[in-house]
Design a protein around this motif. Sequence first.
Motif, PDB file in Angstrom:
ATOM      1  N   GLU A 101      -0.799-109.552 -36.249  1.00 24.44           N
ATOM      2  CA  GLU A 101      -1.999-110.376 -36.313  1.00 24.44           C
ATOM      3  C   GLU A 101      -2.402-110.878 -34.935  1.00 24.44           C
ATOM      4  O   GLU A 101      -3.164-111.837 -34.817  1.00 24.44           O
ATOM      5  N   CYS A 102      -1.895-110.249 -33.882  1.00 29.81           N
ATOM      6  CA  CYS A 102      -2.199-110.706 -32.523  1.00 29.81           C
ATOM      7  C   CYS A 102      -3.674-110.462 -32.193  1.00 29.81           C
ATOM      8  O   CYS A 102      -4.261-109.465 -32.622  1.00 29.81           O
ATOM      9  N   ALA A 154       0.996-110.090 -24.266  1.00 29.14           N
ATOM     10  CA  ALA A 154       2.305-109.779 -24.838  1.00 29.14           C
ATOM     11  C   ALA A 154       3.098-111.053 -25.104  1.00 29.14           C
ATOM     12  O   ALA A 154       3.773-111.166 -26.143  1.00 29.14           O
ATOM     13  N   GLN A 155       3.021-112.009 -24.199  1.00 28.68           N
ATOM     14  CA  GLN A 155       3.758-113.253 -24.384  1.00 28.68           C
ATOM     15  C   GLN A 155       3.215-114.045 -25.565  1.00 28.68           C
ATOM     16  O   GLN A 155       3.978-114.555 -26.395  1.00 28.68           O
ATOM     17  N   PHE A 202      -5.379-106.232 -14.855  1.00 30.21           N
ATOM     18  CA  PHE A 202      -4.965-105.624 -16.123  1.00 30.21           C
ATOM     19  C   PHE A 202      -3.520-106.001 -16.463  1.00 30.21           C
ATOM     20  O   PHE A 202      -3.215-106.374 -17.600  1.00 30.21           O
ATOM     21  N   VAL A 203      -2.637-105.918 -15.477  1.00 26.78           N
ATOM     22  CA  VAL A 203      -1.228-106.262 -15.716  1.00 26.78           C
ATOM     23  C   VAL A 203      -1.091-107.729 -16.119  1.00 26.78           C
ATOM     24  O   VAL A 203      -0.339-108.069 -17.040  1.00 26.78           O
ATOM     25  N   GLN A 204      -1.847-108.609 -15.463  1.00 25.29           N
ATOM     26  CA  GLN A 204      -1.762-110.028 -15.783  1.00 25.29           C
ATOM     27  C   GLN A 204      -2.241-110.299 -17.205  1.00 25.29           C
ATOM     28  O   GLN A 204      -1.581-111.015 -17.969  1.00 25.29           O
ATOM     29  N   GLN A 205      -3.395-109.740 -17.562  1.00 23.94           N
ATOM     30  CA  GLN A 205      -3.915-109.945 -18.915  1.00 23.94           C
ATOM     31  C   GLN A 205      -2.971-109.380 -19.971  1.00 23.94           C
ATOM     32  O   GLN A 205      -2.735-110.007 -21.016  1.00 23.94           O
ATOM     33  N   GLU A 259       5.212-114.884 -29.082  1.00 29.14           N
ATOM     34  CA  GLU A 259       5.356-116.239 -29.605  1.00 29.14           C
ATOM     35  C   GLU A 259       4.855-116.324 -31.042  1.00 29.14           C
ATOM     36  O   GLU A 259       5.395-117.075 -31.855  1.00 29.14           O
ATOM     37  N   GLN A 260       3.829-115.547 -31.377  1.00 31.96           N
ATOM     38  CA  GLN A 260       3.266-115.579 -32.721  1.00 31.96           C
ATOM     39  C   GLN A 260       4.067-114.743 -33.705  1.00 31.96           C
ATOM     40  O   GLN A 260       4.355-115.185 -34.823  1.00 31.96           O
ATOM     41  N   GLU A 261       4.435-113.526 -33.317  1.00 32.89           N
ATOM     42  CA  GLU A 261       5.067-112.582 -34.236  1.00 32.89           C
ATOM     43  C   GLU A 261       6.593-112.616 -34.191  1.00 32.89           C
ATOM     44  O   GLU A 261       7.247-112.165 -35.125  1.00 32.89           O
TER      45      GLU A 261
END
Length: 206
Positions: free
Chosen positions: A130-131, A160-161, A152-155, A165-167
Amino acid sequence: MNTRHSLLCIAVCGVFLGACSSDDPVVEEADTLIWQSCPDDNSLDCATLSVPMNYSNDQSGMIDIALNRLPASQQPSSGSLLFNPGGPGASGLEVLQILEEVDSVPATIRQHYDLIGFDPRGIGESTALECDFSDVDVLGDYLVDVAAIDDFVQQSTELAQRCLEQEGDYLLQLGSMNVVRDMESIRRSEERRVGKECRSRWSPYH
């Protein structure tokens, strides 16, 4: 057949072939698939299979894998062909729907084999992530310089973080190894349904 449909048929990543053999033991813990007509397409059957979220941890809980099936035109069938949609992120339910709609499967295969599609874990009608990916606006861009790559890497790292945290643990159980284990669970489940011992092998059809 147009180019899009031709490429789709070629792009199917693998075909799992079930054939009967007395050399392989039946795995008793596999559930039996119960096929019913799909609510939105009477030409296809649908089923749901519960599999472990983490195959290495019996306490991890279960997730659902959604499947559809195009039965062989001649029954009983000679076996089943299970399509891995590839991707990552592709829907096997949609692949089989398109193959059925454009009638692109050779007649000899359609006559003798049940065709089975599935949504891999984390995707579509299977237990899905559900991310929120809406704020990653460079995924479809061609990165032309170092600054764009760094952005792109930062976003992606931030996404991912947040997703982790959600999943939580479920995110860590997505990937090719567990998809293969899910495919093996599907094979064992079909084995129980037809009441035969079956072996599996990979086709070089890519």
